[in-house]
Write an enzyme that holds these catalytic residues in place. Structure first.
Site, PDB file in Angstrom:
ATOM      1  N   TYR A 169     -47.895  87.845  37.427  1.00  0.00           N
ATOM      2  CA  TYR A 169     -47.627  86.767  38.385  1.00  0.00           C
ATOM      3  C   TYR A 169     -47.858  85.386  37.795  1.00  0.00           C
ATOM      4  O   TYR A 169     -47.660  84.386  38.477  1.00  0.00           O
ATOM      5  CB  TYR A 169     -48.455  86.941  39.661  1.00  0.00           C
ATOM      6  CG  TYR A 169     -49.931  87.199  39.458  1.00  0.00           C
ATOM      7  CD1 TYR A 169     -50.803  86.168  39.169  1.00  0.00           C
ATOM      8  CD2 TYR A 169     -50.442  88.480  39.572  1.00  0.00           C
ATOM      9  CE1 TYR A 169     -52.155  86.396  38.994  1.00  0.00           C
ATOM     10  CE2 TYR A 169     -51.790  88.729  39.404  1.00  0.00           C
ATOM     11  CZ  TYR A 169     -52.650  87.680  39.100  1.00  0.00           C
ATOM     12  OH  TYR A 169     -53.986  87.913  38.920  1.00  0.00           O
ATOM     13  N   LYS A 170     -48.264  85.315  36.532  1.00  0.00           N
ATOM     14  CA  LYS A 170     -48.448  84.016  35.883  1.00  0.00           C
ATOM     15  C   LYS A 170     -47.165  83.624  35.157  1.00  0.00           C
ATOM     16  O   LYS A 170     -46.176  83.257  35.779  1.00  0.00           O
ATOM     17  CB  LYS A 170     -49.660  84.073  34.950  1.00  0.00           C
ATOM     18  CG  LYS A 170     -50.995  84.281  35.663  1.00  0.00           C
ATOM     19  CD  LYS A 170     -52.146  84.291  34.678  1.00  0.00           C
ATOM     20  CE  LYS A 170     -53.503  84.308  35.361  1.00  0.00           C
ATOM     21  NZ  LYS A 170     -53.792  85.520  36.124  1.00  0.00           N
ATOM     22  N   PHE A 173     -62.659  87.079  31.546  1.00  0.00           N
ATOM     23  CA  PHE A 173     -62.430  86.896  32.971  1.00  0.00           C
ATOM     24  C   PHE A 173     -63.396  87.822  33.710  1.00  0.00           C
ATOM     25  O   PHE A 173     -63.580  88.982  33.319  1.00  0.00           O
ATOM     26  CB  PHE A 173     -60.979  87.232  33.324  1.00  0.00           C
ATOM     27  CG  PHE A 173     -60.602  86.859  34.724  1.00  0.00           C
ATOM     28  CD1 PHE A 173     -60.332  85.536  35.052  1.00  0.00           C
ATOM     29  CD2 PHE A 173     -60.541  87.813  35.720  1.00  0.00           C
ATOM     30  CE1 PHE A 173     -60.006  85.179  36.351  1.00  0.00           C
ATOM     31  CE2 PHE A 173     -60.217  87.471  37.022  1.00  0.00           C
ATOM     32  CZ  PHE A 173     -59.948  86.148  37.337  1.00  0.00           C
ATOM     33  N   ARG A 229     -57.416  72.375  34.808  1.00  0.00           N
ATOM     34  CA  ARG A 229     -56.489  73.192  34.004  1.00  0.00           C
ATOM     35  C   ARG A 229     -55.045  72.786  34.293  1.00  0.00           C
ATOM     36  O   ARG A 229     -54.651  72.624  35.455  1.00  0.00           O
ATOM     37  CB  ARG A 229     -56.652  74.678  34.309  1.00  0.00           C
ATOM     38  CG  ARG A 229     -57.980  75.272  33.930  1.00  0.00           C
ATOM     39  CD  ARG A 229     -57.899  76.801  33.889  1.00  0.00           C
ATOM     40  NE  ARG A 229     -57.170  77.364  35.028  1.00  0.00           N
ATOM     41  CZ  ARG A 229     -56.836  78.660  35.124  1.00  0.00           C
ATOM     42  NH1 ARG A 229     -57.156  79.493  34.163  1.00  0.00           N
ATOM     43  NH2 ARG A 229     -56.199  79.104  36.185  1.00  0.00           N
ATOM     44  N   ASP A 263     -56.564  92.021  26.909  1.00  0.00           N
ATOM     45  CA  ASP A 263     -56.140  91.451  28.182  1.00  0.00           C
ATOM     46  C   ASP A 263     -55.154  90.331  27.864  1.00  0.00           C
ATOM     47  O   ASP A 263     -55.520  89.308  27.274  1.00  0.00           O
ATOM     48  CB  ASP A 263     -57.353  90.911  28.946  1.00  0.00           C
ATOM     49  CG  ASP A 263     -56.989  90.382  30.330  1.00  0.00           C
ATOM     50  OD1 ASP A 263     -55.874  89.830  30.484  1.00  0.00           O
ATOM     51  OD2 ASP A 263     -57.820  90.480  31.244  1.00  0.00           O
TER      52      ASP A 263
END
Length: 408
Positions: free
Chosen positions: A224-225, A130, A378, A199
């Protein structure tokens, strides 16, 4: 297989789903097909009431007393331990707070400071990382006199060597959904005398993670995912217990001091996970996350993983059955051992436009995924609330969009 047959199969799978009741714990419309939990998880129903109490009573009436009486001061460790259960960490090794980027910085610099010799001047970075992780890694390299070496995550184990100080690796590739081998990479990097920073943004809450069992050194992740902590929810930092006494944070804030209220100008680090704190905790968002984590009480991560794989398998079958051949191509690995919790489809430009146009139309028709440039669609499958019927509908509507039709 026909639409009727796949719809019937979806209904049967939903009826047999041991996690099906969990969906009622989220604020989701019955007709909502929300497949973007890998970007922002849905709202757990218990969060609004908890925040109302925090604002109205704890802040509004108790005010400053809530640091002690409501447990605000110890919330980063308490919430960290709750996250720890979901990533295979025993209590006292995870602290919640700050952003993922800040925690990557802490972990990478601390890992470099643990090196056994100055000749270890290399930071290995996952080539598909990322972007923020790469930015932070390059900054830490400039600050510490190290150099960056970019390698494919699949090659990380064999690339670690005598010059390696730390390897920064994404457990799941955010773009493709590829799952990397955390145990094997951790073991190889350790054998080379270096440290790992993992990560976990796209794996925490999506599949079992065994940080303690695999000997991982450091790990970071957002909440938050798949953990449904809300936009901007605090991230987390894992520091293996054996390293905590030598964990030298590059951000020694007053909250990580052994005696914060002594206001001593000389820094003395606290013991344990507290050493990962920096400044005053983000109480409102931290306690929203705490409430959100209630949905995980009693949940078996093995069941979550089994449903995740079943959902993604079923979605791919539906895509193959419905979507005209050649219009999309899965870039997510077929092998279960290499797949995270999402499916990414490469979508060539066509009559419906490019991939961005296709996703915009999907969202307009009630199927919410997301788009990554230049051509990736996605779809995130969150087992606590995603249904097999959602997977079937998403594939069917995708076919309609690509064909420029709306089936009756």
């Amino acid at each position: 297989m026909s639409e009727a047959a796949l719809a019937k199969e979806a209904a049967a799978l939903d009826a047999a789903d041991g996690l099906a009741a969990k969906r009622a714990e989220f604020d989701l419309e019955d007709d909502c097909v929300y497949l973007d939990g890998n970007s922002l998880g849905a709202l757990p129903r218990g969060v609004a009431g908890r925040l109302s109490d925090v604002v109205g009573r704890e802040w509004g009436r108790l005010r400053i007393r809530s640091w002690e009486e409501s447990g605000w001061w110890t919330a980063p460790e308490r919430v960290g331990d709750r996250i720890g259960r979901l990533v295979g960490a025993a209590p006292g090794q995870v602290v919640a707070g700050d952003s993922t980027s800040v925690n990557v910085f802490k972990a990478v610099v601390a890992a470099i400071r643990l090196r056994d010799t100055g000749s270890r001047d290399e930071v290995l970075v996952d080539a598909a990382t990322f972007p923020t992780d790469g930015y932070i890694a390059r900054s830490t390299a400039r600050m510490t006199g190290c150099r960056i070496r970019v390698v494919d995550a699949a090659d990380m184990a064999r690339e670690a060597g005598p010059r390696t100080a730390v390897a920064l690796v994404n457990h799941v590739d955010y773009r493709t959904g590829r799952l990397h081998d955390l145990p094997a990479v951790t073991a190889a990097v350790r054998a080379a005398g270096a440290r790992t920073v993992w990560d976990l943004c796209h794996s925490a809450g999506a599949l079992p993670v065994h940080l303690d069992a695999t000997g991982a050194d450091f790990a970071v992740g957002c909440t938050y995912k798949y953990l449904n902590g809300g936009p901007g929810a605090p991230a987390f930092l894992y520091v293996r217990r054996a390293l905590q006494g030598r964990f030298d944070s590059p951000l020694p804030g007053w909250n990580s001091h052994a005696d914060p209220f002594a206001m001593d100008p000389a820094y003395a680090p606290a013991d344990g996970a507290v050493r990962g704190r920096v400044g005053t905790p983000e109480i409102l968002s931290l306690l929203a996350l705490d409430a959100a984590l209630d949905v995980w009480d009693g949940v078996d991560l093995a069941a979550v993983r089994a449903k995740s794989l079943a959902l993604t398998d079923f979605f791919l079958r539906c895509v193959e059955a419905y979507v005209p051949r050649g219009r999309v191509e899965s870039v997510t690995p077929e092998a279960h051992g290499e797949r995270g919790g999402q499916v990414s489809l490469r979508c060539a430009a066509g009559p419906a436009g490019g991939a961005g146009d296709v996703m915009a139309e999907l969202i307009r028709r009630g199927v919410v995924g997301d788009f990554r440039r230049p051509d990736i669609l996605r779809f995130g499958f969150t087992p606590l609330y995603t249904r097999f019927a959602d997977a079937e509908r998403a594939a069917r509507v995708l076919a309609e969009v690509l064909e420029g039709t709306r089936r009756q």
